[in-house]
Design a protein around this motif. Structure first.
Motif, mmCIF file in Angstrom:
data_model
loop_
_atom_site.group_PDB
_atom_site.id
_atom_site.type_symbol
_atom_site.label_atom_id
_atom_site.label_comp_id
_atom_site.label_asym_id
_atom_site.label_seq_id
_atom_site.Cartn_x
_atom_site.Cartn_y
_atom_site.Cartn_z
ATOM 1 N N THR A 113 21.940 -44.319 88.760
ATOM 2 C CA THR A 113 21.121 -44.884 87.684
ATOM 3 C C THR A 113 21.297 -46.398 87.606
ATOM 4 O OG1 THR A 113 21.298 -42.827 86.429
ATOM 5 C CG2 THR A 113 20.640 -44.796 85.218
ATOM 6 N N HIS A 171 13.016 -38.865 85.163
ATOM 7 C CA HIS A 171 13.994 -38.121 84.377
ATOM 8 C C HIS A 171 14.656 -37.079 85.282
ATOM 9 C CE1 HIS A 171 12.430 -39.949 80.756
ATOM 10 N NE2 HIS A 171 11.225 -39.488 81.004
ATOM 11 N N HIS A 177 5.897 -41.569 84.101
ATOM 12 C CA HIS A 177 7.189 -40.995 84.468
ATOM 13 C C HIS A 177 6.971 -39.694 85.219
ATOM 14 C CE1 HIS A 177 6.231 -38.692 80.819
ATOM 15 N NE2 HIS A 177 7.099 -37.782 81.234
ATOM 16 N N GLY A 218 19.004 -41.090 84.114
ATOM 17 C CA GLY A 218 17.641 -41.350 84.554
ATOM 18 C C GLY A 218 17.616 -42.277 85.753
ATOM 19 N N ARG A 267 9.635 -36.065 86.694
ATOM 20 C CA ARG A 267 10.916 -35.379 86.555
ATOM 21 C C ARG A 267 11.356 -34.823 87.904
ATOM 22 N NH1 ARG A 267 12.578 -34.373 81.407
ATOM 23 N NH2 ARG A 267 11.040 -34.699 79.761
#
Length: 758
Positions: free
Chosen positions: A19, A272, A118, A92, A120
């Motif tokens: 991250t 995410h 965004h 993240g 995932r």
């Protein structure tokens, strides 16, 4: 400074490094990264401090105790200096090019809030379809002025504007457009609609407010930049407890939308990472009911804004449908408390389906063919009904290949400190010759094997118990592992071409679900295990028991081992221990070797080149089961020696390629030489966690050779034990041996068998 990234850190040690790098690897000089150590009790705070020491863009704020994500973000926002704030979770990722795109967009204007796209990624590595930033609606136009109309005088505090009307009509005073319904001042000290109070009671009714445009698709999962002056000017802050972002982020977006200062960037900027376990968001429980209070506060502060009601209904439905949030027994209560439209029978049906799925996962059928005949299965089922023996421990090592490694050291110490616990080893019938005389054991697959697997309270292994078993409530499984990871492990192996030996990643995760405790020798290992084996076990940062002997054995033991091997004390002993290459599987004609075990070094040639002063001990990897090369002059095959630790004690230096033995050997503080002729191929096929050949302190343990000739030159020139390589070894030892001190086995025994929390 354009941007401050605010990042709360708590229980993210396995994810934090990537991250931080995802942010810092973007624009040079940007951004400021404010990391808030929210009372971390894992390695997260240490990782953040490491980055802060080497990069001035990183600042670490340490909270004295765990406060939660909301207060941690507030602390970071208060300390930030950038014009904009971006709140990024510690697990993240900021995708490549995101900051450059953001900077380009902000160069054309300064919105109060900039919404970002965004996606995932789950723990299997599956990336979802990108979710674009919500479309920003056009600001609503004021309601038309009715004609004809007399002048309407509106008392303060609503401001009035004078609009001249051509003669002969008189001038008409028209109220200023009302964007949101008038509400009372918010607890933050700012009117909920951001515009001021409504008309005083008893006055003429104002014109109907302009309908607020819907912001389709906005949720708290949508990342956004918020202008810091806007954030502080409106008194926005995260709340305490779960769902701390519902109130401030919705308010920020609504205020900006109503002011015409909301913008969106059509680019996927944030990823995410969905974690399988270890976070409140993925743990079912009543704490998820806090979302009801969060939306109640939001509705109160926005005057029951219909946009909030729509967002609330979407969010609550998603929480109710998520089996990782609302437990089956709480679904009816949540449905009632949420006052969601529709009935609950559909949710009861879904609950029954989930329960059936859970029962299937724990089915005894997972034990598979190892249970053998129907008679064996029937006996095992009966044994599972027996009470657990509180003083019975089962040990296994290297898939039942004998008595070795960390489990062997734990067993030996348990005989001393916890003699009331009976230890029994599980052994494959092919390796019975590796069981020391007098050691209790059962043969894998027999009725005796399944009986102790069903009734033992303690399970200790450095790999796994072949054949599978049904772990019962009350059993305690300690996974000791058998090395520090240089090469990728667990779920990190996905995406690399080296095969997994037929073991699916689902089985890897299911195995980790059985663990209660996971042993670690250093922070690097703990950080990796936390991510690649995502389950709910506890980390034991206690060191490796198998390394205790490196601190407790004296010179006389080294001399004794050398005499047993027939090595004169005057010789310099080099232990050559290459690792397995699992990306090379074919047999090599006329050699009998698998390609994965074909040596990249000729020990006999090395011994001849170095002369009679040197002796080379050759130790094949345990997966090969045979010597790397027959013994010759100056070469001794020690593949079948029962203790690699004793071989380390007998040696003066280690020669290896990528074996995890290097990390254990560093405890001895003796030279380590890396012979890495195929480093690029190994990294490409299997993947590694750091560059062994970089020469950076902490990454490279000593001298490096990529050819046999270079290796010979290292010893002839003395570079293998030079001051430079000594410094490299010291840094390597500090990084990978901080817990090893000769007392690891004692700490583990006290923690596992004697319930010593210290």
């Amino acid at each position: 400074m354009l941007l401050s990234v605010v990042m709360p850190v708590h229980r993210v040690q396995g994810y934090l490094r990537a991250t931080l790098e995802s942010v810092l690897d973007q624009l040079p000089g940007e951004p400021e990264l404010v990391v808030v150590d929210d009372g971390s009790r894992d390695g997260g705070g240490d990782i953040a401090a490491e980055f802060a020491r080497r990069d001035p863009r990183v600042r670490v704020i340490t909270l004295p105790e765990h406060r939660g994500a909301g207060p941690a973000r507030n602390a970071g926002a208060a300390a930030a200096c950038g014009r904009y704030l971006l709140f990024l979770d510690g697990d993240g990722l900021l995708l490549p090019g995101a900051l450059e795109a953001v900077a380009g967009r902000l160069a054309t204007g300064e919105p109060d809030v900039l919404l970002l796209g965004h996606d995932r990624v789950d723990w299997w590595g599956e990336v979802s379809a990108p979710v674009p930033a919500p479309a920003v609606p056009e600001p609503a136009l004021p309601a038309p002025v009715p004609e004809p109309a007399p002048a309407v005088l509106v008392p303060e505090p609503v401001p009035a504007v004078l609009v001249p009307i051509p003669d002969p009509a008189p001038a008409v005073l028209v109220p200023a457009p009302v964007v949101m319904p008038p509400v009372a001042a918010s607890p933050m000290g700012v009117p909920a609609d951001g515009t001021g109070s409504g008309p005083a009671a008893g006055t003429a009714a104002p014109l109907a407010p302009v309908p607020a445009p819907e912001i389709e698709g906005f949720s708290t999962a949508v990342p956004c930049l918020v202008r810091r002056a806007f954030w502080t000017g409106h008194g926005l802050h995260f709340t305490d407890g779960p769902y701390a972002d519902v109130l401030p982020l919705h308010r920020a977006v609504l205020l900006a939308a109503d002011a015409g200062t909301l913008d969106a960037l059509d680019r996927t900027c944030v990823r995410h990472r969905t974690r399988r376990s270890g976070t409140p968001a993925t743990t079912p429980g009543r704490h998820h009911f806090a979302i009801l209070d969060a939306y109640a506060r939001l509705l109160a502060e926005t005057g029951d804004d219909p946009r909030v009601r729509a967002a609330r209904a979407r969010h609550l439905r998603a929480v109710l449908d998520d089996p990782g949030r609302i437990a089956p027994e709480d679904r009816a209560a949540f449905h009632r408390a949420a006052a969601l439209p529709g009935s609950y029978p559909a949710h009861r049906a879904r609950q029954a389906a989930l329960a059936a799925h859970d029962r299937a996962r724990t089915s005894l059928g997972r034990c598979g063919k190892a249970l053998g005949t129907g008679f064996t299965r029937a006996v095992y089922r009966t044994d599972l009904l027996r009470p657990l023996d509180p003083d019975l421990a089962v040990y296994g090592a290297y898939w039942n290949r004998g008595v070795a490694c960390n489990p062997a050291a734990i067993h030996a110490k348990a005989l001393e400190l916890a003699p009331h616990v009976q230890g029994v080893w599980t052994v494959s019938p092919r390796y019975l010759d590796r069981v020391p005389p007098g050691t209790p054991y059962v043969v894998e697959g027999t009725l005796a094997y399944w009986r102790i697997m069903a009734t033992a309270t303690y399970l200790i292994n450095n790999s796994g118990f072949p054949g599978g078993f049904t772990k019962r409530p009350g059993q305690r499984y300690l996974q000791t592992h058998h090395g520090t990871p240089l090469k990728t492990m667990g779920l990190d192996r996905r995406g690399y071409p080296a095969p997994t030996g037929g073991i699916g990643f689902e089985r890897i995760v299911a195995h980790a679900d059985q663990w209660d405790l996971s042993l670690s020798a250093n922070p690097h290992t703990t950080e990796i295990w936390d991510r690649v084996y995502p389950a709910g076990y506890e980390h034991l940062n206690l060191g490796y028991p198998r390394n205790d002997v490196f601190f407790t054995a004296g010179p006389e033991r080294t001399e004794e081992i050398r005499r047993e091997l027939g090595i004169p004390l005057s010789r310099t002993v080099l232990l050559y221990a290459p690792t397995h290459r699992d990306h090379r599987k074919d047999f090599v004609p006329h050699t009998g070797h698998r390609e994965g075990s074909v040596p990249h070094l000729d020990p006999e040639r090395l011994a001849r080149a170095l002369g009679p002063r040197y002796v080379v001990l050759v130790r094949a990897h345990h997966l090969h089961g045979r010597p790397v090369r027959p013994s010759g002059a100056g070469v001794i095959d020690v593949t079948d020696h029962p203790s690699v630790e004793e071989l380390c004690l007998a040696s003066d230096a280690l020669i290896t390629d990528y074996s995890s033995l290097m990390f254990d050997y560093a405890c001895l503080d003796r030279p380590i030489v890396s012979h890495a002729p195929d480093w690029d191929a190994y990294r490409a096929s299997r993947g590694t966690y750091f560059d062994l050949l970089s020469g950076r302190p902490g990454d490279t343990p000593g001298a490096v050779a990529t050819t046999e000739d270079e290796l010979v030159d290292l010893f002839r020139s003395g570079e293998w034990c030079s001051p430079r390589t000594d410094r490299l070894r010291t840094a390597f030892r500090e990084r990978f041996c901080p817990y090893d001190d000769g007392h690891a086995a004692e700490r583990v025994v006290r923690r596992l068998f004697l319930s010593d929390e210290e």
